[in-house]
Design a protein around this motif. Structure first.
Motif, mmCIF file in Angstrom:
data_model
loop_
_atom_site.group_PDB
_atom_site.id
_atom_site.type_symbol
_atom_site.label_atom_id
_atom_site.label_comp_id
_atom_site.label_asym_id
_atom_site.label_seq_id
_atom_site.Cartn_x
_atom_site.Cartn_y
_atom_site.Cartn_z
ATOM 1 N N ALA A 150 -10.594 -1.081 -1.810
ATOM 2 C CA ALA A 150 -10.092 -2.339 -1.257
ATOM 3 C C ALA A 150 -8.647 -2.540 -1.711
ATOM 4 O O ALA A 150 -8.271 -2.158 -2.825
ATOM 5 C CB ALA A 150 -10.949 -3.518 -1.700
ATOM 6 N N THR A 151 -7.840 -3.151 -0.835
ATOM 7 C CA THR A 151 -6.423 -3.368 -1.138
ATOM 8 C C THR A 151 -5.981 -4.746 -0.663
ATOM 9 O O THR A 151 -6.679 -5.421 0.091
ATOM 10 C CB THR A 151 -5.543 -2.317 -0.442
ATOM 11 O OG1 THR A 151 -5.673 -2.466 0.978
ATOM 12 C CG2 THR A 151 -5.936 -0.911 -0.841
ATOM 13 N N ALA A 153 -3.358 -5.809 1.759
ATOM 14 C CA ALA A 153 -2.713 -4.990 2.779
ATOM 15 C C ALA A 153 -1.618 -5.738 3.518
ATOM 16 O O ALA A 153 -1.488 -6.964 3.421
ATOM 17 C CB ALA A 153 -3.750 -4.473 3.776
ATOM 18 N N GLY A 154 -0.850 -4.962 4.300
ATOM 19 C CA GLY A 154 0.154 -5.535 5.190
ATOM 20 C C GLY A 154 1.169 -6.392 4.460
ATOM 21 O O GLY A 154 1.623 -6.087 3.365
ATOM 22 N N ASN A 156 0.511 -9.310 3.307
ATOM 23 C CA ASN A 156 -0.185 -10.294 2.474
ATOM 24 C C ASN A 156 0.323 -10.239 1.041
ATOM 25 O O ASN A 156 0.575 -9.173 0.490
ATOM 26 C CB ASN A 156 -1.695 -10.045 2.499
ATOM 27 C CG ASN A 156 -2.282 -10.222 3.881
ATOM 28 O OD1 ASN A 156 -1.772 -11.010 4.660
ATOM 29 N ND2 ASN A 156 -3.333 -9.492 4.180
ATOM 30 N N GLU A 170 -8.514 -8.151 -0.128
ATOM 31 C CA GLU A 170 -9.226 -8.595 1.062
ATOM 32 C C GLU A 170 -9.453 -7.507 2.101
ATOM 33 O O GLU A 170 -10.327 -7.622 2.961
ATOM 34 C CB GLU A 170 -8.484 -9.775 1.714
ATOM 35 C CG GLU A 170 -7.351 -9.400 2.661
ATOM 36 C CD GLU A 170 -6.151 -8.785 1.976
ATOM 37 O OE1 GLU A 170 -5.978 -9.025 0.776
ATOM 38 O OE2 GLU A 170 -5.390 -8.049 2.635
ATOM 39 N N THR A 171 -8.685 -6.421 2.056
ATOM 40 C CA THR A 171 -8.800 -5.381 3.079
ATOM 41 C C THR A 171 -9.648 -4.230 2.545
ATOM 42 O O THR A 171 -9.260 -3.561 1.583
ATOM 43 C CB THR A 171 -7.409 -4.871 3.483
ATOM 44 O OG1 THR A 171 -6.640 -5.973 3.979
ATOM 45 C CG2 THR A 171 -7.520 -3.814 4.566
ATOM 46 N N SER A 173 -11.428 -0.606 3.088
ATOM 47 C CA SER A 173 -11.417 0.612 3.900
ATOM 48 C C SER A 173 -12.667 1.457 3.685
ATOM 49 O O SER A 173 -12.975 2.327 4.497
ATOM 50 C CB SER A 173 -10.174 1.452 3.576
ATOM 51 O OG SER A 173 -10.136 1.774 2.197
ATOM 52 N N SER A 182 -15.437 -8.780 -0.368
ATOM 53 C CA SER A 182 -14.019 -9.083 -0.175
ATOM 54 C C SER A 182 -13.724 -10.575 -0.199
ATOM 55 O O SER A 182 -12.578 -10.974 -0.338
ATOM 56 C CB SER A 182 -13.538 -8.492 1.160
ATOM 57 O OG SER A 182 -14.287 -9.029 2.241
ATOM 58 N N ASN A 268 -0.739 -2.472 0.731
ATOM 59 C CA ASN A 268 -1.635 -1.465 0.146
ATOM 60 C C ASN A 268 -1.135 -0.906 -1.184
ATOM 61 O O ASN A 268 -1.593 0.156 -1.631
ATOM 62 C CB ASN A 268 -1.862 -0.309 1.131
ATOM 63 C CG ASN A 268 -2.589 -0.742 2.373
ATOM 64 O OD1 ASN A 268 -3.536 -1.532 2.304
ATOM 65 N ND2 ASN A 268 -2.174 -0.256 3.517
ATOM 66 N N SER A 271 -4.424 -2.334 -5.362
ATOM 67 C CA SER A 271 -5.729 -1.842 -4.921
ATOM 68 C C SER A 271 -6.777 -1.925 -6.022
ATOM 69 O O SER A 271 -6.456 -2.064 -7.204
ATOM 70 C CB SER A 271 -5.616 -0.394 -4.444
ATOM 71 O OG SER A 271 -5.224 0.442 -5.525
#
Length: 280
Positions: A150-151, A153-154, A156, A170-171, A173, A182, A268, A271
């Protein structure tokens, strides 16, 4: 008589004027109602389209759920089949080992008889079955494992996190075993065993009072290991990896420790990951 005629004309004129005004008001109200009905008709059409879209989405989700149920049933059937084959191979191995004991090799290496050939063949067959059985048990182990990634991401960014705050990655994978949540950044062990966890965090900027960053990996709200960095520029990075034993229901999370009001960068670069090393 002349006076009465003039008075009558004046009254008729006043009455006609009021009738005209009433007619104009009525027309205005009628036009307003027609416009309102047109707007409501447009809204109804829009709502109908939205309902249709939601119905299609629900239908797609039902298809996916049905497909996942079918995959689950197929996987369960395959697991059951592999377990049965494993039991069958174990029985064959035990039987062949008994045969091996009944067919000892001749002490003289120069003497080769039928019993030696049979024993060599039995041993090779036992080795082949053991190798096949290990492969099948490895497949079972692969089904019954736990792992997540989990990371943040973007674009955020986790702004102004404070002491004892959990960092929410929150992201997601990867989430085999569905142990990571999450919504609150917490991992809940679905199986007992030895786990490996790692977190890597990037700090962006710092407040004017405290320029340090200190995060920890917690097990059931107790510190296990930590990572520290001191902000000397725009960005600072730190990471930590830890191994721990967990029972079903134990929790693991990354939280802020000691230093306050930290902002973590996304893209990302921040993490949290973990996996089951050995189940027991």
């Amino acid at each position: 008589m002349y006076t009465l005629t003039i008075t009558f004309v004046i009254l008729v004129s006043i009455f006609d004027a009021k009738c005209d005004e009433s007619g104009d008001d009525f027309k205005a109200r009628l036009i307003a109602l027609e416009n309102k009905l047109e707007r409501q008709a447009v809204q109804i059409i829009s709502l109908q389209k939205e309902v249709s879209t939601q119905e299609n989405t629900i239908a797609d989700l039902k298809e996916k759920v049905d497909a996942q149920d079918n995959d689950k049933k197929k996987m369960e059937a395959e697991i059951l089949k592999l377990k049965r084959e494993s039991l069958k191979h174990n029985r064959i191995i035990k039987h062949l080992l008994k045969l091996v004991k009944k067919a000892p090799i001749q002490q003289n290496e120069n003497v080769v008889d039928k019993n030696d050939d049979e024993r060599v063949g039995v041993i090779q067959k036992v080795d082949n079955l053991k190798t096949l059985d290990k492969k099948k048990r490895f497949v079972l182990d692969m089904v019954e494992t736990v792992a997540f990634e989990a990371t943040i991401a973007g674009g955020n960014i986790a702004h102004h996190t404070h002491i004892d705050d959990k960092i929410v990655f929150e992201t997601v994978s990867l989430n085999v075993g569905n142990g990571y949540h999450s919504g609150n950044g917490t991992f809940i062990a679905p199986m007992s065993g030895i786990y490996v966890f790692s977190t890597s965090v990037m700090m962006i900027g710092a407040n004017s009072i405290d320029t340090g960053m200190h995060v920890i990996i917690e097990k059931n709200n107790a510190e296990i290991a930590g990572a520290y960095a001191s902000n000397k520029g725009s960005y600072e990075h730190s990471s930590v990896t830890v191994t721990m034993d967990l029972k079903v229901g134990d929790t693991v999370a990354v939280t802020v420790e000691r230093h306050d009001d930290i902002t973590f960068y996304g893209d990302n670069l921040t993490s949290f990951t973990g996996f089951l090393l050995y189940a027991f």
